[in-house]
Design a protein around this motif. Structure first.
Motif, PDB file in Angstrom:
ATOM      1  N   ARG A 488       0.734  -1.157  -0.104  1.00 52.08           N
ATOM      2  CA  ARG A 488      -0.094   0.034  -0.145  1.00 52.08           C
ATOM      3  C   ARG A 488       0.896   1.257  -0.187  1.00 52.08           C
ATOM      4  O   ARG A 488       0.584   2.391  -0.649  1.00 52.08           O
ATOM      5  CB  ARG A 488      -1.056   0.053   1.186  1.00 52.08           C
ATOM      6  CG  ARG A 488      -2.230   0.978   0.891  1.00 52.08           C
ATOM      7  CD  ARG A 488      -2.974   0.867  -0.187  1.00 52.08           C
ATOM      8  NE  ARG A 488      -3.631  -0.587  -0.236  1.00 52.08           N
ATOM      9  CZ  ARG A 488      -4.818  -0.810   0.152  1.00 52.08           C
ATOM     10  NH1 ARG A 488      -5.436  -0.014   0.806  1.00 52.08           N
ATOM     11  NH2 ARG A 488      -5.150  -2.126   0.219  1.00 52.08           N
ATOM     12  N   TYR A 492       0.738   4.052  -3.004  1.00 49.49           N
ATOM     13  CA  TYR A 492       0.595   5.775  -2.650  1.00 49.49           C
ATOM     14  C   TYR A 492       1.971   6.300  -2.567  1.00 49.49           C
ATOM     15  O   TYR A 492       2.184   7.651  -2.190  1.00 49.49           O
ATOM     16  CB  TYR A 492      -0.116   6.000  -1.306  1.00 49.49           C
ATOM     17  CG  TYR A 492      -1.594   5.375  -1.408  1.00 49.49           C
ATOM     18  CD1 TYR A 492      -2.455   6.480  -2.217  1.00 49.49           C
ATOM     19  CD2 TYR A 492      -2.072   4.154  -1.101  1.00 49.49           C
ATOM     20  CE1 TYR A 492      -3.739   6.114  -2.239  1.00 49.49           C
ATOM     21  CE2 TYR A 492      -3.622   4.185  -1.135  1.00 49.49           C
ATOM     22  CZ  TYR A 492      -4.056   4.869  -1.722  1.00 49.49           C
ATOM     23  OH  TYR A 492      -5.477   4.552  -1.907  1.00 49.49           O
ATOM     24  N   GLN A 498      -2.238   8.822   3.240  1.00 46.19           N
ATOM     25  CA  GLN A 498      -2.986   8.216   2.110  1.00 46.19           C
ATOM     26  C   GLN A 498      -3.199   6.476   2.301  1.00 46.19           C
ATOM     27  O   GLN A 498      -4.219   5.934   2.460  1.00 46.19           O
ATOM     28  CB  GLN A 498      -2.562   8.434   0.755  1.00 46.19           C
ATOM     29  CG  GLN A 498      -2.794   9.986   0.432  1.00 46.19           C
ATOM     30  CD  GLN A 498      -2.436  10.199  -1.084  1.00 46.19           C
ATOM     31  OE1 GLN A 498      -1.977   9.151  -1.624  1.00 46.19           O
ATOM     32  NE2 GLN A 498      -2.380  11.239  -1.272  1.00 46.19           N
ATOM     33  N   SER A 502      -6.377   4.512   3.496  1.00 46.02           N
ATOM     34  CA  SER A 502      -7.061   3.385   2.653  1.00 46.02           C
ATOM     35  C   SER A 502      -7.057   2.298   3.373  1.00 46.02           C
ATOM     36  O   SER A 502      -7.972   1.270   3.024  1.00 46.02           O
ATOM     37  CB  SER A 502      -6.002   3.298   1.440  1.00 46.02           C
ATOM     38  OG  SER A 502      -4.879   2.849   1.914  1.00 46.02           O
TER      39      SER A 502
END
Length: 522
Positions: A488, A492, A498, A502
């Motif tokens: 992740r 990003y 962010q 998420s």
């Protein structure tokens, strides 16, 4: 006659011995006053512009504009001839400066105003002789007076020439110093361009500001979006400063839990708290003689902000559990992506700390604000990849650059680096990166491999064992959690805010897990 000759020689020697123009004029007026029995004597100097007469021994208001004919000196400058002025005539002059001279001269009955010029005809100024008798020919006709006046003019010119030479030497030195400073800034900016890459106006100005900041001891606050290179700016400031041989101590205020941050910064003694089995130097102590870089300073807890403010003001701190204070001589650089002004208004950041941190503020612009830097940054990352891996692409095609230019880069330079390195991996050695291997994100955060024939094939997460190989469920779940976080963050571009959003996690929890699982941002 013999006495007059000796007197003239003594007066001449005394004039020649004066080393500055003010001393020369003061000595000359004192000699004239004593030798010829004057009540007062003044020497008015014409400034370099030729527009103003002034005398250091007169009150400040006694300056005379050479174009102002309400005082007698303008007439004498225009004609170049000496003249006598009576008290009756002086009463008719309403010039404030001349009235100040009249009062300072003890209101004499008569003045003799004598213009002085150099051998080349240059107007130097004038002598103002004051006494009650009006028979000035008995003084001005004397050879002694004529000799003193001539010697004074000669020495006056010599002093002006000497002063001009000194001024020219100073001007030359200042010019050489400026050239040296300019050349130093240019060389340092060229050195910085290897890490702070980009030829845009914003980056050129930033490199110059970094060089200026490095040459001072002011605290520097670097602000900019996540991934724009604030850490590179901090390292540049350190490496160009006088403390480059000292340590650069980096503290990520967002990655260390609140309960540990104070101990990490200040250090602690043995037994200061549960688990403190031995004394430990804090990061403040480790930064002694070098630079302390506080990254993500906007995430520092309020309670610790006040303690940091005191340290910045005194450079003294007390480790946890210690009785005595310690001192650390460090240079502070702080960075944040957060809008500190808004956090101040919300009561989450101290205003006084903000001003103490931001003595030299720097702002790093986002990548989308300087698209002209895309090519140089891409080639820079290709070069770094090739150096690290020993092989890689030759460059990047114009079509790929055009595709990059249409992307917004929410992760800034860090995201671009990830994209380029992944493209390097999928490009044959010696070829140029093509648009179909550029993996960008669509507005909804889903990865998209650009190009009509490009396909993304699912891959097992690195570091996660297959279901048949699992022997410890807890370890496997932690490995899976670390892999999800790592993926992740890559998605990003290293933007933790962010990534945390998420995953439905607070940012501080994500930072703690990154530290626990040793997950890097890139």
């Amino acid at each position: 006659m013999q006495t007059e000759l000796h007197t003239g020689i003594d007066l001449a020697v005394e004039l020649i011995q004066q080393e500055t123009l003010p001393a020369l004029l003061k000595t000359a007026t004192a000699q004239l006053r004593k030798t010829f029995g004057l009540t007062r004597c003044w020497a008015l100097e014409l400034d370099l512009s030729g527009r103003t007469l002034h005398c250091d021994e007169l009150p400040e208001q006694a300056e005379f504009d050479c174009n102002d004919f309400s005082h007698p000196f303008s007439h004498i400058l225009q004609t170049g001839r000496a003249r006598e002025l009576s008290r009756a005539a002086s009463y008719r002059l309403d010039h404030s400066g001349f009235q100040a001279l009249f009062e300072a001269s003890e209101r004499p009955r008569s003045f003799w105003i004598e213009p002085l010029t150099g051998a080349d005809g240059r107007m130097l100024g004038m002598l103002v002789l004051c006494r009650d008798e009006s028979d000035w020919e008995g003084i001005t006709a004397q050879p002694l007076f004529g000799g003193l006046r001539q010697l004074l003019a000669h020495q006056w010119v010599s002093q002006l020439q000497s002063r001009d030479q000194i001024w020219q030497r100073r001007l030359l030195k200042r010019s050489l110093d400026n050239l040296h400073d300019t050349e130093t800034v240019r060389r340092h900016c060229e050195r910085l361009s290897r890490t702070l890459v980009g030829n845009s106006v914003a980056m050129t100005q930033l490199r110059t500001q970094v060089v200026r900041a490095a040459g001072s001891m002011l605290s520097v606050l670097v602000q900019g979006e996540t991934g724009c290179g604030k850490d590179v700016v901090a390292r540049g400031i350190h490496e160009l400063s006088d403390r480059a041989d000292g340590p650069l101590v980096v503290v990520n205020c967002a990655a260390i839990p609140d309960t540990l941050l104070e101990s990490e910064l200040f250090g602690h003694t043995k037994g200061a708290f549960s688990g403190a089995y031995q004394s430990k130097d804090g990061l403040l102590a480790q930064a002694d003689g070098g630079t302390l870089f506080l990254d993500e300073i906007g995430d520092m807890p309020m309670a610790l902000q006040s303690k940091l403010l005191r340290v910045l003001e005194s450079r003294q701190f007390r480790p946890l559990g210690a009785r005595d204070e310690r001192r650390s001589d460090f240079r502070l650089v702080a960075a944040t992506h957060q809008p500190l002004q808004q956090r101040i208004e919300a009561g989450n950041f101290r205003r006084d700390l903000f001003y103490r941190l931001g003595q030299f503020p720097l702002r790093v612009t986002s990548l989308r604000e300087r698209p002209e830097d895309l090519e140089s940054l891409s080639r820079h990352f290709i070069h770094l990849y090739t150096e690290r891996e020993g092989t890689g692409p030759l460059g990047i095609s114009s079509h790929a650059l055009h595709r990059l230019a249409g992307y917004d880069f929410p992760g800034n330079v860090r995201e671009l680096r990830n994209i380029i390195e992944l493209a390097c991996l999928q490009t044959p050695a010696g070829d140029d990166i093509q648009p179909e291997v550029l993996r960008l994100e669509d507005p909804f955060g889903e990865p998209d491999l650009l190009g009509p024939t490009a396909v993304v094939e699912p891959k097992p997460m690195p570091g996660v064992p297959g279901s048949k190989d699992i022997r410890d469920l807890k370890s496997a779940s932690q490995a899976f959690e670390a892999a999800v976080i790592r993926e992740r963050l890559q998605q990003y571009g290293g933007n933790r805010a962010q990534a945390a959003e998420s995953l439905g996690l607070p940012k501080r929890t994500l930072a703690h897990k990154c530290l626990k699982y040793r997950v890097n941002e890139l």
